[in-house]
Design a protein around this motif. Structure first.
Motif, PDB file in Angstrom:
ATOM      1  N   GLY A 175      79.375  69.603  18.398  1.00  0.00           N
ATOM      2  CA  GLY A 175      78.008  70.067  18.233  1.00  0.00           C
ATOM      3  C   GLY A 175      76.971  68.962  18.256  1.00  0.00           C
ATOM      4  O   GLY A 175      75.953  69.066  18.942  1.00  0.00           O
ATOM      5  N   VAL A 176      77.223  67.875  17.531  1.00  0.00           N
ATOM      6  CA  VAL A 176      76.227  66.812  17.390  1.00  0.00           C
ATOM      7  C   VAL A 176      76.003  66.091  18.716  1.00  0.00           C
ATOM      8  O   VAL A 176      74.857  65.841  19.114  1.00  0.00           O
ATOM      9  CB  VAL A 176      76.662  65.820  16.294  1.00  0.00           C
ATOM     10  CG1 VAL A 176      75.807  64.557  16.330  1.00  0.00           C
ATOM     11  CG2 VAL A 176      76.573  66.482  14.921  1.00  0.00           C
ATOM     12  N   VAL A 177      77.081  65.737  19.409  1.00  0.00           N
ATOM     13  CA  VAL A 177      76.933  64.991  20.664  1.00  0.00           C
ATOM     14  C   VAL A 177      76.269  65.864  21.730  1.00  0.00           C
ATOM     15  O   VAL A 177      75.382  65.414  22.451  1.00  0.00           O
ATOM     16  CB  VAL A 177      78.295  64.453  21.139  1.00  0.00           C
ATOM     17  CG1 VAL A 177      78.178  63.805  22.515  1.00  0.00           C
ATOM     18  CG2 VAL A 177      78.846  63.455  20.123  1.00  0.00           C
ATOM     19  N   GLU A 178      76.679  67.117  21.819  1.00  0.00           N
ATOM     20  CA  GLU A 178      76.071  68.008  22.813  1.00  0.00           C
ATOM     21  C   GLU A 178      74.589  68.187  22.537  1.00  0.00           C
ATOM     22  O   GLU A 178      73.758  68.134  23.464  1.00  0.00           O
ATOM     23  CB  GLU A 178      76.783  69.368  22.803  1.00  0.00           C
ATOM     24  CG  GLU A 178      76.405  70.275  23.967  1.00  0.00           C
ATOM     25  CD  GLU A 178      75.082  70.997  23.794  1.00  0.00           C
ATOM     26  OE1 GLU A 178      74.384  71.220  24.811  1.00  0.00           O
ATOM     27  OE2 GLU A 178      74.730  71.318  22.629  1.00  0.00           O
ATOM     28  N   LEU A 179      74.210  68.379  21.288  1.00  0.00           N
ATOM     29  CA  LEU A 179      72.800  68.571  20.955  1.00  0.00           C
ATOM     30  C   LEU A 179      71.993  67.314  21.270  1.00  0.00           C
ATOM     31  O   LEU A 179      70.867  67.398  21.782  1.00  0.00           O
ATOM     32  CB  LEU A 179      72.648  68.940  19.481  1.00  0.00           C
ATOM     33  CG  LEU A 179      71.214  69.169  18.996  1.00  0.00           C
ATOM     34  CD1 LEU A 179      70.537  70.297  19.764  1.00  0.00           C
ATOM     35  CD2 LEU A 179      71.195  69.459  17.496  1.00  0.00           C
ATOM     36  N   ALA A 180      72.557  66.142  20.992  1.00  0.00           N
ATOM     37  CA  ALA A 180      71.853  64.895  21.288  1.00  0.00           C
ATOM     38  C   ALA A 180      71.595  64.758  22.786  1.00  0.00           C
ATOM     39  O   ALA A 180      70.499  64.344  23.201  1.00  0.00           O
ATOM     40  CB  ALA A 180      72.664  63.709  20.775  1.00  0.00           C
ATOM     41  N   LEU A 181      72.579  65.106  23.604  1.00  0.00           N
ATOM     42  CA  LEU A 181      72.401  65.047  25.057  1.00  0.00           C
ATOM     43  C   LEU A 181      71.343  66.043  25.508  1.00  0.00           C
ATOM     44  O   LEU A 181      70.490  65.737  26.357  1.00  0.00           O
ATOM     45  CB  LEU A 181      73.727  65.328  25.751  1.00  0.00           C
ATOM     46  CG  LEU A 181      74.838  64.287  25.569  1.00  0.00           C
ATOM     47  CD1 LEU A 181      76.155  64.820  26.139  1.00  0.00           C
ATOM     48  CD2 LEU A 181      74.468  62.972  26.230  1.00  0.00           C
ATOM     49  N   ARG A 182      71.369  67.222  24.940  1.00  0.00           N
ATOM     50  CA  ARG A 182      70.414  68.270  25.322  1.00  0.00           C
ATOM     51  C   ARG A 182      68.980  67.856  24.954  1.00  0.00           C
ATOM     52  O   ARG A 182      68.048  68.022  25.757  1.00  0.00           O
ATOM     53  CB  ARG A 182      70.793  69.586  24.636  1.00  0.00           C
ATOM     54  CG  ARG A 182      69.941  70.785  25.030  1.00  0.00           C
ATOM     55  CD  ARG A 182      70.506  72.072  24.437  1.00  0.00           C
ATOM     56  NE  ARG A 182      71.855  72.326  24.945  1.00  0.00           N
ATOM     57  CZ  ARG A 182      72.115  72.865  26.122  1.00  0.00           C
ATOM     58  NH1 ARG A 182      71.114  73.232  26.911  1.00  0.00           N
ATOM     59  NH2 ARG A 182      73.364  73.055  26.511  1.00  0.00           N
ATOM     60  N   LEU A 183      68.786  67.312  23.768  1.00  0.00           N
ATOM     61  CA  LEU A 183      67.452  66.896  23.341  1.00  0.00           C
ATOM     62  C   LEU A 183      66.962  65.707  24.163  1.00  0.00           C
ATOM     63  O   LEU A 183      65.776  65.628  24.525  1.00  0.00           O
ATOM     64  CB  LEU A 183      67.469  66.550  21.851  1.00  0.00           C
ATOM     65  CG  LEU A 183      67.678  67.733  20.900  1.00  0.00           C
ATOM     66  CD1 LEU A 183      67.780  67.245  19.458  1.00  0.00           C
ATOM     67  CD2 LEU A 183      66.557  68.756  21.042  1.00  0.00           C
ATOM     68  N   ALA A 184      67.867  64.769  24.460  1.00  0.00           N
ATOM     69  CA  ALA A 184      67.477  63.620  25.276  1.00  0.00           C
ATOM     70  C   ALA A 184      67.050  64.075  26.670  1.00  0.00           C
ATOM     71  O   ALA A 184      66.065  63.580  27.227  1.00  0.00           O
ATOM     72  CB  ALA A 184      68.633  62.624  25.365  1.00  0.00           C
ATOM     73  N   TRP A 185      67.785  65.022  27.235  1.00  0.00           N
ATOM     74  CA  TRP A 185      67.435  65.547  28.561  1.00  0.00           C
ATOM     75  C   TRP A 185      66.051  66.191  28.521  1.00  0.00           C
ATOM     76  O   TRP A 185      65.241  66.027  29.438  1.00  0.00           O
ATOM     77  CB  TRP A 185      68.489  66.556  28.995  1.00  0.00           C
ATOM     78  CG  TRP A 185      68.358  67.019  30.412  1.00  0.00           C
ATOM     79  CD1 TRP A 185      68.966  66.496  31.523  1.00  0.00           C
ATOM     80  CD2 TRP A 185      67.553  68.117  30.880  1.00  0.00           C
ATOM     81  NE1 TRP A 185      68.588  67.186  32.641  1.00  0.00           N
ATOM     82  CE2 TRP A 185      67.721  68.185  32.287  1.00  0.00           C
ATOM     83  CE3 TRP A 185      66.713  69.030  30.267  1.00  0.00           C
ATOM     84  CZ2 TRP A 185      67.079  69.141  33.063  1.00  0.00           C
ATOM     85  CZ3 TRP A 185      66.061  69.977  31.038  1.00  0.00           C
ATOM     86  CH2 TRP A 185      66.246  70.033  32.420  1.00  0.00           C
ATOM     87  N   ARG A 186      65.768  66.909  27.441  1.00  0.00           N
ATOM     88  CA  ARG A 186      64.491  67.623  27.335  1.00  0.00           C
ATOM     89  C   ARG A 186      63.313  66.663  27.208  1.00  0.00           C
ATOM     90  O   ARG A 186      62.244  66.893  27.785  1.00  0.00           O
ATOM     91  CB  ARG A 186      64.540  68.556  26.128  1.00  0.00           C
ATOM     92  CG  ARG A 186      63.271  69.382  25.922  1.00  0.00           C
ATOM     93  CD  ARG A 186      63.378  70.222  24.661  1.00  0.00           C
ATOM     94  NE  ARG A 186      64.533  71.089  24.674  1.00  0.00           N
ATOM     95  CZ  ARG A 186      64.975  71.758  23.609  1.00  0.00           C
ATOM     96  NH1 ARG A 186      64.339  71.633  22.441  1.00  0.00           N
ATOM     97  NH2 ARG A 186      66.040  72.533  23.691  1.00  0.00           N
ATOM     98  N   HIS A 187      63.507  65.568  26.437  1.00  0.00           N
ATOM     99  CA  HIS A 187      62.386  64.703  26.090  1.00  0.00           C
ATOM    100  C   HIS A 187      62.258  63.461  26.972  1.00  0.00           C
ATOM    101  O   HIS A 187      61.321  62.676  26.781  1.00  0.00           O
ATOM    102  CB  HIS A 187      62.490  64.283  24.622  1.00  0.00           C
ATOM    103  CG  HIS A 187      62.371  65.431  23.665  1.00  0.00           C
ATOM    104  ND1 HIS A 187      61.235  66.214  23.571  1.00  0.00           N
ATOM    105  CD2 HIS A 187      63.269  65.964  22.785  1.00  0.00           C
ATOM    106  CE1 HIS A 187      61.419  67.157  22.651  1.00  0.00           C
ATOM    107  NE2 HIS A 187      62.640  67.034  22.164  1.00  0.00           N
TER     108      HIS A 187
END
Length: 240
Positions: free
Chosen positions: A79-91
């Motif tokens: 969960g944590v690694v996937e969310l970090a990648l998703r937020l980085a992609w967004r921002h």
């Protein structure tokens, strides 16, 4: 089953370690530099009686457990690694191609490891690995079969770990866990009557996967996915 020791501890502590790993990956560190797999634990509970506490279990879907519980929180990595990648992609629009490649590489690394497949099996923490970075509602069905095949490939080791998994209920064998497997099979287009479920009235009982493996379900999913973009089914929830 071998699990890196950095995944052991309280949920809060393990989540912080996973956040640190995600930052290293996003900074450009290769997997071997970011993820310490040099120190591993052999995790198993080969007994018929359940484990006496949540401590030392492998967490797929912990739910509400005491904050002091010390266990193997593989769900946090998922969960944590996937969310970090998703937020980085967004921002970071300028970095999106690199982040998308990193997500593909990380997913592939997880498929190579029993603990990684267990992390991808954690629900709902790891649902995002099977969705587009730009839209979590848009499923990545191209990842379904690689995951299912990897799960079948690691099944013997996961099942051989015994009653050490928590998936809402504690101290389950892997074939007794609901996990993301049900989510992917329903979204691959398998109807309820092809799944190990029993419905009586409005109640659904999960009967468990075959202890010997999921080869039959892999082939059913392969057939459904080959038919094209079959509409996914809502993933049912069992009565526990």
């Amino acid at each position: 089953m071998k699990i890196p020791r950095f995944l052991y501890g309280t949920r809060k502590r393990v989540a912080a370690r996973c956040e640190h790993i995600a930052r290293k990956l996003l900074e450009g560190r290769v997997w071997e530099e970011a993820v310490d797999e040099s120190d591993v634990a052999e995790v198993s509970w080969p007994y018929e009686e359940p484990m006496p506490t949540f401590d030392d279990q492998v967490m797929l879907s912990p739910g509400r457990i005491p904050a002091s519980t010390r266990a193997y929180f593989v769900n946090e990595f998922g969960g944590v690694v996937e969310l970090a990648l998703r937020l980085a992609w967004r921002h970071a629009p300028a970095e999106r191609d690199r982040i998308a490649r990193l997500a593909e590489e990380t997913f592939a690394r997880l498929l190579e490891r029993p603990w990684g497949v267990a992390a991808l099996s954690a629900r709902p923490d790891s649902h995002g690995w099977f969705a587009e970075l730009e839209n979590i509602r848009q499923r990545r069905k191209d990842r379904f079969l690689p995951y299912l095949e990897a799960l079948q490939g690691h099944w013997e080791e996961l099942e051989g770990a015994g009653r050490c998994f928590t998936d809402s209920d504690p101290s389950l064998r892997f074939h007794e866990t609901w996990g993301n497997l049900m989510y992917l099979l329903t979204n691959a287009g398998l109807p309820e009557d092809e799944l190990p479920l029993r419905r009586v009235g409005g109640d659904i009982t999960f009967l468990g996967w075959p202890p010997e493996g999921i080869a039959r379900y892999v082939e059913l999913a392969r057939e459904r996915l080959a038919q094209g973009d079959a509409p996914g089914q809502p993933s049912p929830e069992p009565n526990r």
